[in-house]
Design an enzyme around this catalytic site. Structure first.
Site, short mmCIF file in Angstrom:
data_model
loop_
_atom_site.label_atom_id
_atom_site.label_comp_id
_atom_site.label_asym_id
_atom_site.label_seq_id
_atom_site.Cartn_x
_atom_site.Cartn_y
_atom_site.Cartn_z
N ARG A 163 2.70 86.08 94.78
CA ARG A 163 3.78 86.60 95.57
C ARG A 163 4.80 85.57 95.84
O ARG A 163 5.88 85.93 96.11
CB ARG A 163 3.07 87.14 96.83
CG ARG A 163 4.07 88.32 97.33
CD ARG A 163 3.45 88.57 98.76
NE ARG A 163 2.12 88.58 98.93
CZ ARG A 163 1.60 88.47 100.31
NH1 ARG A 163 2.29 88.46 101.40
NH2 ARG A 163 0.46 88.40 100.50
N TYR A 211 -0.91 84.53 97.60
CA TYR A 211 0.32 83.81 97.78
C TYR A 211 0.64 83.22 96.57
O TYR A 211 2.13 83.02 96.22
CB TYR A 211 -0.03 82.80 98.86
CG TYR A 211 -0.12 83.47 100.42
CD1 TYR A 211 -0.01 84.56 100.46
CD2 TYR A 211 -0.23 82.48 101.48
CE1 TYR A 211 0.38 85.10 101.91
CE2 TYR A 211 -0.33 82.94 102.77
CZ TYR A 211 -0.20 84.29 102.82
OH TYR A 211 -0.22 84.76 104.19
N PHE A 251 21.22 45.82 96.84
CA PHE A 251 20.10 45.61 96.14
C PHE A 251 18.86 46.51 96.58
O PHE A 251 18.09 46.55 96.24
CB PHE A 251 19.66 44.26 95.86
CG PHE A 251 19.57 43.52 97.20
CD1 PHE A 251 18.82 43.63 98.14
CD2 PHE A 251 20.63 42.46 97.46
CE1 PHE A 251 18.74 42.94 99.32
CE2 PHE A 251 20.65 41.73 98.66
CZ PHE A 251 19.49 42.00 99.55
N ASN A 261 19.40 41.03 89.87
CA ASN A 261 19.70 41.52 91.14
C ASN A 261 19.79 43.09 91.27
O ASN A 261 20.93 43.32 90.68
CB ASN A 261 20.52 40.69 91.81
CG ASN A 261 20.17 40.58 93.41
OD1 ASN A 261 19.49 41.49 93.97
ND2 ASN A 261 20.62 39.54 94.07
N TYR A 273 26.42 32.08 97.92
CA TYR A 273 25.04 32.39 97.78
C TYR A 273 24.73 32.46 96.21
O TYR A 273 25.45 33.49 95.62
CB TYR A 273 24.77 33.39 98.52
CG TYR A 273 23.04 33.90 98.29
CD1 TYR A 273 22.41 33.29 98.64
CD2 TYR A 273 22.97 35.03 97.53
CE1 TYR A 273 20.69 33.42 98.27
CE2 TYR A 273 21.84 35.51 97.08
CZ TYR A 273 20.75 34.49 97.67
OH TYR A 273 19.35 34.95 97.09
N HIS A 280 11.52 33.57 88.23
CA HIS A 280 11.24 35.28 88.69
C HIS A 280 10.54 36.15 87.71
O HIS A 280 10.29 37.19 87.92
CB HIS A 280 12.74 35.73 88.97
CG HIS A 280 13.27 35.35 90.47
ND1 HIS A 280 13.29 33.99 90.67
CD2 HIS A 280 13.61 36.01 91.54
CE1 HIS A 280 13.63 33.69 91.94
NE2 HIS A 280 13.80 34.83 92.48
N GLU A 288 13.39 37.97 103.36
CA GLU A 288 13.29 39.67 102.68
C GLU A 288 12.13 40.18 103.50
O GLU A 288 11.13 40.44 102.99
CB GLU A 288 13.22 39.60 101.10
CG GLU A 288 14.21 38.89 100.46
CD GLU A 288 13.72 38.50 99.06
OE1 GLU A 288 12.83 38.72 98.69
OE2 GLU A 288 14.73 37.74 98.34
#
Length: 510
Positions: free
Chosen positions: A284, A281, A330, A197, A55, A85, A415
């Site tokens: 404190r 608060y 990844f 990746n 792959y 990409h 994905e």
């Protein structure tokens, strides 16, 4: 400048990340790592020579994983991957974020699970050292398979395409490389996917935000102490015995800091017998709130520390068995969740700080002049400073909504669950920037409040902080715009200078 940082994929720290990203520390490839990278590359070359179906090496990507690519087109496959990409959009990364991205990707490649050639890794390191920075858009990653789009823009500059910034000028990738005396790389089998990746953008952005958040947590103790003394609060709530009875580590640290900061305050002694039993608060419970933030940051730091040196490639090269195995390292879920926790934690620092600011400027709560103004009505004093703090604290509430609980399937449902890690990291970074300014406003307000108590002084370390703040911003009387004062003090806060100033008098602050 510190000595050159040798990277090997295993020893990078948060301090190293800041040193390279913010301070320009130079980087070199560790010789042992170089040998590992060369051996991993041989595994890839042997797989290609044998015609193995692997792959991303001899196949397409994502939903095209079943398409086998002819050997004579493997170079083209990798370059096409980088181009296709490079689909990022939006505001580009700033210089520290870009340098952090480059460093972390180089460190992962040095780990030798990626299968790149040494010369490809060396080019990335050379670009970093030359301060030749790819132009990388900040949007376009869903956090699995890692930060594909942003890393593709980085790789695009390495092959002489896309854009980069060098010596203050943006140019085409090839032109920038030439100006820096570097030569574009021609990608070989697997190198394109090896460059893009991984989780390096979300980790760089989250890591840099975390480093500052740790400084904010310590600064918040200083600001809180200054406000408490200016409001004539009591330090009884910080008694060590109280915090030992509920032993959260961060709570104990903040309580210790407050005791050190408030020790020997004449202002505190001036009202010790006033009969006041306890404070609101936001005063404190400073150790309980700040301490919870510290403990949350500890979790984030542990997660980011692992990711800085984690192998996030796919497929991964295992030299010992000469195998390339496909997996899912990844996926950015660990960093995404940690970044969401980071945003929540720093939002809480800002939230309680804003409430302390309100107590300082509200005469019904402070016993001081309204909005800490002399000649109130004619002058507005710090009225709008509190409004700004409220706006920032409110924005942080939106930023604290987690991104990691969202997922949109991509790549034809291959994905089908993603992390949204970059969104989480970018939100956390914005929350850090907002909180830096909220704390700056609290410091300005607390310093202003102290001056209504003169000639009484606060403790020696807090007086040192007062002098440091006043070195940038004098008492505010409406005679100038207030925004620049806030930004100037915010720079001190972000750099950790406020903590250093106090610690120079009272000793180490944790």
């Amino acid at each position: 400048m510190s000595q050159v940082l040798a990277i090997d994929g295993n020893r990078l720290t948060l301090g190293d990340l800041e040193g390279v990203a913010r301070d320009g520390r130079r980087v070199a490839l560790d010789p042992v790592a170089r040998d590992r990278v060369e051996r991993a590359r041989k595994v890839v070359d042997d797989a290609v020579a044998k015609g193995a179906v692997v792959y991303g090496v001899t196949t397409g990507f994502g939903s095209f994983a079943d398409v086998v690519i002819p050997r004579d087109r493997l170079r083209e496959l990798q370059e096409n991957l980088v181009r296709s990409h490079s689909a990022g959009v939006g505001e580009v990364l700033d210089e520290p974020e870009t340098r952090g991205l480059m460093l972390l990707r180089a460190n992962v490649l040095a780990k030798a699970y990626s299968g790149v050639r040494v010369e490809t890794l060396e080019l990335l390191i050379a670009m970093l050292n030359a301060r030749l920075h790819p132009v990388v858009p900040s949007q376009g990653s869903v956090g699995a398979s890692g930060d594909l789009a942003p890393l593709a823009h980085l790789a695009l500059a390495m092959i002489g395409e896309g854009s980069c910034r060098y010596q203050g000028r943006v140019s085409a990738g090839a032109e920038g490389l030439k100006a820096a005396g570097l030569t574009p790389v021609r990608l070989e089998a697997k190198e394109g996917i090896a460059l893009i990746n991984g989780t390096q953008l979300m980790t760089a952005v989250a890591g840099l935000a975390l480093a500052e958040a740790e400084r904010l947590a310590a600064t918040a103790d200083v600001a809180g102490a200054l406000t408490l003394d200016a409001l004539k609060g009591t330090d009884v709530a910080f008694d060590e015995r109280i915090h030992a009875a509920r032993p959260h580590p961060g709570q104990a640290v903040s309580a210790r800091n407050l005791r050190r900061l408030l020790a020997s305050s004449p202002l505190r002694e001036s009202h010790r017998d006033c009969g006041k039993v306890q404070d609101a608060y936001s005063l404190r419970c400073i150790p309980q709130v700040h301490g919870a933030v510290r403990d949350a940051l500890g979790y984030v730091k542990a997660t980011v520390g692992i990711e800085l040196n984690g192998a996030t490639d796919n497929p991964m090269v295992f030299v010992d068995t000469a195998e390339l195995l496909s997996g899912g390292n990844f996926h950015g879920e660990p960093v995404a969740i940690a970044a969401d926790v980071l945003a929540i934690a720093v939002a809480e620092i800002g939230s309680i700080s804003e409430r302390r600011i309100e107590r300082l400027v509200n005469p019904a709560l402070s016993g001081l002049p309204a909005f800490l103004a002399r000649d109130g009505g004619f002058r507005s004093g710090l009225m709008m400073a509190q409004v700004t703090a409220a706006a920032l604290a409110s924005e942080n509430k939106s930023l604290a909504h987690p991104a990691s609980v969202d997922s949109i399937p991509t790549s034809a449902n291959k994905e089908d669950h993603v992390s949204m890690g970059v969104t989480a990291a970018r939100k956390a970074a914005r929350a850090v920037a907002n909180t830096r300014r909220i704390l700056a406003i609290e410091l300005l307000a607390a310093c202003q409040a102290l001056e209504f108590h003169r000639p009484l002084q606060t403790s020696p370390p807090l007086e040192a902080v007062h002098r440091r703040v006043r070195g940038l911003a004098s008492f505010y009387d409406d005679g100038r715009p207030l925004g620049p004062d806030i930004e100037s003090v915010a720079e001190l806060v972000g750099a950790g200078t406020i903590v250093v100033e106090a610690a120079s008098v009272c000793g180490t602050l944790e």
